[in-house]
Design a protein around this motif. Sequence first.
Motif, mmCIF file in Angstrom:
data_model
loop_
_atom_site.group_PDB
_atom_site.id
_atom_site.type_symbol
_atom_site.label_atom_id
_atom_site.label_comp_id
_atom_site.label_asym_id
_atom_site.label_seq_id
_atom_site.Cartn_x
_atom_site.Cartn_y
_atom_site.Cartn_z
ATOM 1 N N LEU A 155 0.835 -1.206 0.000
ATOM 2 C CA LEU A 155 0.000 0.000 0.000
ATOM 3 C C LEU A 155 0.867 1.252 0.000
ATOM 4 O O LEU A 155 1.839 1.349 0.758
ATOM 5 N N PRO A 156 0.524 2.231 -0.840
ATOM 6 C CA PRO A 156 1.480 3.298 -1.161
ATOM 7 C C PRO A 156 1.484 4.509 -0.242
ATOM 8 O O PRO A 156 2.385 5.332 -0.355
ATOM 9 N N THR A 157 0.506 4.665 0.653
ATOM 10 C CA THR A 157 0.452 5.893 1.431
ATOM 11 C C THR A 157 0.750 5.645 2.904
ATOM 12 O O THR A 157 0.475 4.580 3.445
ATOM 13 N N VAL A 158 1.327 6.672 3.538
ATOM 14 C CA VAL A 158 1.719 6.612 4.947
ATOM 15 C C VAL A 158 1.316 7.930 5.602
ATOM 16 O O VAL A 158 1.663 9.000 5.101
ATOM 17 N N GLU A 159 0.586 7.844 6.706
ATOM 18 C CA GLU A 159 0.219 9.058 7.431
ATOM 19 C C GLU A 159 1.389 9.518 8.302
ATOM 20 O O GLU A 159 1.911 8.751 9.106
ATOM 21 N N VAL A 160 1.794 10.761 8.124
ATOM 22 C CA VAL A 160 2.804 11.396 8.968
ATOM 23 C C VAL A 160 2.050 12.381 9.853
ATOM 24 O O VAL A 160 1.529 13.386 9.382
ATOM 25 N N VAL A 161 1.978 12.058 11.155
ATOM 26 C CA VAL A 161 1.050 12.741 12.052
ATOM 27 C C VAL A 161 1.816 13.615 13.045
ATOM 28 O O VAL A 161 2.689 13.134 13.781
ATOM 29 N N ARG A 162 1.453 14.873 13.075
ATOM 30 C CA ARG A 162 2.081 15.839 13.975
ATOM 31 C C ARG A 162 1.396 15.820 15.344
ATOM 32 O O ARG A 162 0.177 15.992 15.442
ATOM 33 N N GLY A 163 2.176 15.595 16.406
ATOM 34 C CA GLY A 163 1.676 15.821 17.754
ATOM 35 C C GLY A 163 1.810 17.285 18.105
ATOM 36 O O GLY A 163 2.410 18.070 17.357
ATOM 37 N N THR A 164 1.302 17.676 19.251
ATOM 38 C CA THR A 164 1.343 19.095 19.592
ATOM 39 C C THR A 164 2.769 19.608 19.774
ATOM 40 O O THR A 164 3.036 20.800 19.579
ATOM 41 N N ALA A 165 3.699 18.715 20.129
ATOM 42 C CA ALA A 165 5.087 19.140 20.347
ATOM 43 C C ALA A 165 6.015 18.772 19.195
ATOM 44 O O ALA A 165 7.201 19.125 19.224
ATOM 45 N N THR A 166 5.512 18.073 18.179
ATOM 46 C CA THR A 166 6.370 17.620 17.080
ATOM 47 C C THR A 166 6.904 18.808 16.295
ATOM 48 O O THR A 166 6.143 19.699 15.906
ATOM 49 N N GLU A 184 4.113 7.446 -0.289
ATOM 50 C CA GLU A 184 3.577 8.797 -0.391
ATOM 51 C C GLU A 184 3.093 9.261 0.978
ATOM 52 O O GLU A 184 2.143 8.696 1.522
ATOM 53 N N PRO A 185 3.729 10.288 1.554
ATOM 54 C CA PRO A 185 3.299 10.760 2.864
ATOM 55 C C PRO A 185 2.001 11.557 2.783
ATOM 56 O O PRO A 185 1.796 12.371 1.886
ATOM 57 N N ILE A 186 1.104 11.288 3.718
ATOM 58 C CA ILE A 186 -0.084 12.094 3.932
ATOM 59 C C ILE A 186 0.152 12.861 5.230
ATOM 60 O O ILE A 186 0.239 12.263 6.302
ATOM 61 N N ARG A 187 0.293 14.152 5.138
ATOM 62 C CA ARG A 187 0.603 14.956 6.324
ATOM 63 C C ARG A 187 -0.681 15.241 7.101
ATOM 64 O O ARG A 187 -1.598 15.875 6.580
ATOM 65 N N VAL A 188 -0.710 14.774 8.322
ATOM 66 C CA VAL A 188 -1.853 14.992 9.210
ATOM 67 C C VAL A 188 -1.427 16.078 10.197
ATOM 68 O O VAL A 188 -0.616 15.831 11.084
#
Length: 317
Positions: A155-166, A184-188
């Motif tokens: 599967l080609p997509t990956v969620e890159v998830v920002r925490g409040t301190a990231t 393919e990064p999906i920026r959350v």
Amino acid sequence: MTSPTTSTPAAVAVVGAGTMGHGLALQFARHGAGVTLVDHRESNLDDARTGVDDALDFLAAEGLLEADPDAVRSRIDYTLDTAAAVADAELVVETVSEDLAVKEQVFEQLAAAAPEDAILATNTSSIPITDVAAAVPDAAARVVGCHWWNPPYLLPTVEVVRGTATSDDTVDRTAAFVEAVNREPIRVERDVPGFVWNRIQFAVLRECTHLVSEGVASLPDVERAVRDGYALRTAVVGPFETADLAGLDLFRSIAANLYPHLSDADEPGPLFEERLAAGRGGVADGAGFHEYGASEAAVVRRRNERVAAIRRALDGD
């Protein structure tokens, strides 16, 4: 501060050798990274070796393996020693059980043993990144969600998830590492429960269970409506493009008429409870919502073959 890069990370540590762990190790290794896969049980590492071999055989049979299998295997080390595994890592990806207390313990180990500029990523699908990072306040800027979908080598997509301190640097570097291994990064940008993919997946599942429970359509017919209709089309056009193709005026009108009638249930409901009470927990039990006459491995392989066929078709378009 390390600048974002599009090169494959030289050293990756994957913590947790389950289904996702060996799949992640394989995906990084097939694109040139040196990977150390760590677990607390030797039997899990043995299973991971078998999983890597099976996945390589599958990819080769499907014509999807661009690297030499032996070279990929040679890039993956297996260990029970977490501190040694992460000592030189640029990127650490945790993929242990979905239990915040367990993840907190793991991240305390990672923050203490990994280099000070290493990215500390969690593959959680539901636990807030901010909650994970709270266990390591001094390293919270380096903690990020990196949520892959199973199987990660297909599967080609990956969620890159920002925490409040990231930090921005952590998000940028993580997205670049994802791109470097042909994903393919999906920026959350907001740390909401379920991120993007699982919010959509469970919204669909909630409506599907509602339709079956209310007797609107049978379970097999709802399954086919999604799999052979909705999902087939969304493989090539997303929901916003679908609305564009039909016209926003039309979709606005349909939405206004339909939204009040959609399920707003806040519990999974009887379709789950009845089956679980009957010991029908899914493929591993031989039955869940469906009956399974084949082994779990055979069912998973059939799914993967279908996903691979779709990927080939889309890649050849």
